[in-house]
Design an enzyme around this catalytic site. Structure first.
Site, PDB file in Angstrom:
ATOM      1  N   HIS A  84     -12.110  -2.051   1.719  1.00 52.09           N
ATOM      2  CA  HIS A  84     -11.141  -1.383   2.586  1.00 52.09           C
ATOM      3  C   HIS A  84     -11.749  -1.293   3.980  1.00 52.09           C
ATOM      4  O   HIS A  84     -12.913  -0.924   4.138  1.00 52.09           O
ATOM      5  CB  HIS A  84     -10.843   0.021   2.056  1.00 52.09           C
ATOM      6  CG  HIS A  84      -9.850   0.775   2.882  1.00 52.09           C
ATOM      7  ND1 HIS A  84     -10.218   1.607   3.918  1.00 52.09           N
ATOM      8  CD2 HIS A  84      -8.502   0.809   2.832  1.00 52.09           C
ATOM      9  CE1 HIS A  84      -9.132   2.127   4.460  1.00 52.09           C
ATOM     10  NE2 HIS A  84      -8.087   1.661   3.834  1.00 52.09           N
ATOM     11  N   ASP A 132       0.842  -1.204   0.000  1.00 50.85           N
ATOM     12  CA  ASP A 132       0.000   0.000   0.000  1.00 50.85           C
ATOM     13  C   ASP A 132       0.873   1.249   0.000  1.00 50.85           C
ATOM     14  O   ASP A 132       1.620   1.498   0.946  1.00 50.85           O
ATOM     15  CB  ASP A 132      -0.898  -0.023   1.242  1.00 50.85           C
ATOM     16  CG  ASP A 132      -1.931   1.091   1.248  1.00 50.85           C
ATOM     17  OD1 ASP A 132      -1.941   1.925   0.336  1.00 50.85           O
ATOM     18  OD2 ASP A 132      -2.750   1.109   2.199  1.00 50.85           O
ATOM     19  N   GLU A 151      -1.576  -1.214  -3.944  1.00 51.84           N
ATOM     20  CA  GLU A 151      -2.722  -0.405  -3.518  1.00 51.84           C
ATOM     21  C   GLU A 151      -2.413   1.086  -3.557  1.00 51.84           C
ATOM     22  O   GLU A 151      -1.371   1.530  -3.091  1.00 51.84           O
ATOM     23  CB  GLU A 151      -3.112  -0.821  -2.099  1.00 51.84           C
ATOM     24  CG  GLU A 151      -4.340  -0.146  -1.555  1.00 51.84           C
ATOM     25  CD  GLU A 151      -4.822  -0.800  -0.271  1.00 51.84           C
ATOM     26  OE1 GLU A 151      -5.423  -0.092   0.560  1.00 51.84           O
ATOM     27  OE2 GLU A 151      -4.611  -2.026  -0.088  1.00 51.84           O
ATOM     28  N   GLU A 155     -10.422   3.702  -1.820  1.00 56.52           N
ATOM     29  CA  GLU A 155     -10.838   4.065  -0.462  1.00 56.52           C
ATOM     30  C   GLU A 155     -11.139   5.555  -0.342  1.00 56.52           C
ATOM     31  O   GLU A 155     -11.873   5.965   0.558  1.00 56.52           O
ATOM     32  CB  GLU A 155      -9.770   3.671   0.555  1.00 56.52           C
ATOM     33  CG  GLU A 155      -8.499   4.497   0.481  1.00 56.52           C
ATOM     34  CD  GLU A 155      -7.428   4.020   1.435  1.00 56.52           C
ATOM     35  OE1 GLU A 155      -7.222   4.674   2.467  1.00 56.52           O
ATOM     36  OE2 GLU A 155      -6.800   2.994   1.139  1.00 56.52           O
TER      37      GLU A 155
END
Length: 381
Positions: free
Chosen positions: A295, A193, A219, A245
């Protein structure tokens, strides 16, 4: 209707590519009907964002909807959205609305005597595989060694996969991912991420290295506004590109999905508009044949809601041996996951048994808040 912002000091700072923080916070919303049914929801956003969202809940949205029928969730949602459309088609007001909407679904389940997963259509699976999210950035001398130790602990705890943070620069980030892959071995799932810290060119270079390291998904590699960058990466990299997200409502998600800008969609139910809007985004993602892995960030309220939604998610594309979506679980210091509820979800205990977790069985979200614990950690606003 009331907001409750809870917070405590962390023992050590945790960070991601955009900032470090030294407190853990969460924002809960409590809605009570005239019949005395209480519903709980959660709004995405830490620290001062939580405080601002709490004010939006109580001072902006509550006056618009108090007195309406709590079971008419769509009517309530559109009343708020249309009333704020000139000012709040995304961002913090939609995060605030999300917590209220989740609380209304909790009320609906309690009124009907049904758990959330039955209200939204029923279970496609009773248990959901859980991946352990950890390895946040820290100001330590040897971050790679810290990440290796943490990754091995997550693996030993029984999680089916793990996710780590990056964001220190291309070369240093690749070294961090190499250290984690070495620590967990070649067979455990690994996700990375970036929290939108890269340009497209930088993300492409990192993505090539993540392919070599057999990473499940990359991500938020670039800024959420950069749909062209996402589209380029999904087209030119073999590693799956995930994100979303920071996207709000069906209209924001429509633009992202129509551009085929994601390999994996990651809607955040506590931010995009609540369960009501999440269901529309899920249907739209599946209509574009884009798999969804929610998420999840926050307290046990968010985890409970997501467990229900993940068990109720249809298989995509469907078959005798479908791939299950996974629950994201924060393995870092978070007392609001472990101690907030009267009966804990015990995700770690469930994971230790078979790597999976099941939603609560009671009506609505199936949870009861430990209000003494909540009052202890609630901050003055």
């Amino acid at each position: 209707m009331s907001s409750h912002v809870l917070q405590y000091d962390l023992k050590e700072q945790l960070g991601f590519s955009q900032k470090y923080y030294d407190t853990r916070s969460t924002h809960l919303v409590r809605v009570e009907t005239d019949d005395g049914i209480v519903g709980w929801g959660e709004c995405f956003g830490p620290g001062t964002i939580a405080v601002a969202n709490a004010t939006i809940v109580e001072k902006v949205i509550a006056p618009m909807i108090v007195g309406m029928n709590a079971l008419e969730r769509e009517v309530v949602w559109h009343c708020v959205y249309n009333g704020l459309r000139d000012h709040a088609r995304g961002g913090m007001p939609i995060q605030a609305l999300s917590g209220i909407d989740i609380a209304l679904w909790d009320i609906a389940g309690k009124a009907a005597g049904l758990p959330l997963h039955q209200l939204v259509g029923g279970q496609f699976r009773e248990r959901v595989p859980v991946y352990g999210y950890g390895m946040m950035l820290q100001r330590v001398d040897d971050l790679a060694a810290r990440f290796r130790d943490e990754a091995q602990q997550i693996k030993a705890a029984g999680f089916v996969a793990t996710k780590m943070k990056i964001g220190l620069g291309v070369k240093q980030d690749v070294k961090l991912v190499e250290s984690v892959r070495e620590a967990i071995g070649p067979d455990m799932g690994l996700m990375v991420d970036a929290n939108h810290c890269y340009t497209t060119e930088e993300a492409f270079r990192v993505g090539r290295e993540l392919e070599r390291l057999d990473v499940n998904w990359f991500e938020e590699p670039v800024a959420p506004e950069d749909h062209a960058g996402y589209r380029y990466l999904t087209t030119h990299l073999d590693v799956s590109i995930s994100g979303g997200e920071a996207e709000f409502t069906r209209w924001g998600w429509r633009n992202l999905l129509e551009k085929r800008a994601l390999d994996i969609a990651q809607p955040e139910v506590c931010a995009l508009g609540g369960v009501s809007e999440y269901l529309k985004v899920l249907a739209m993602a599946h209509a574009h044949f884009v798999p969804v892995v929610n998420h999840v960030w926050g307290s046990a309220v968010a985890v409970a809601a997501n467990l229900h939604l993940l068990t109720a998610m249809p298989d995509l594309p469907g078959g005798a041996h479908p791939a299950s979506p996974m629950l994201e679980f924060d393995t870092t210091d978070n007392r609001f996951l472990e101690e907030l509820l009267e009966v804990p979800l015990d995700i770690r205990g469930q994971v230790a048994a078979d790597g999976c977790a099941a939603p609560p069985t009671g009506p609505g979200l199936g949870i009861a808040i430990n209000e003494e614990f909540m009052r202890h950690f609630e901050i003055d606003r």
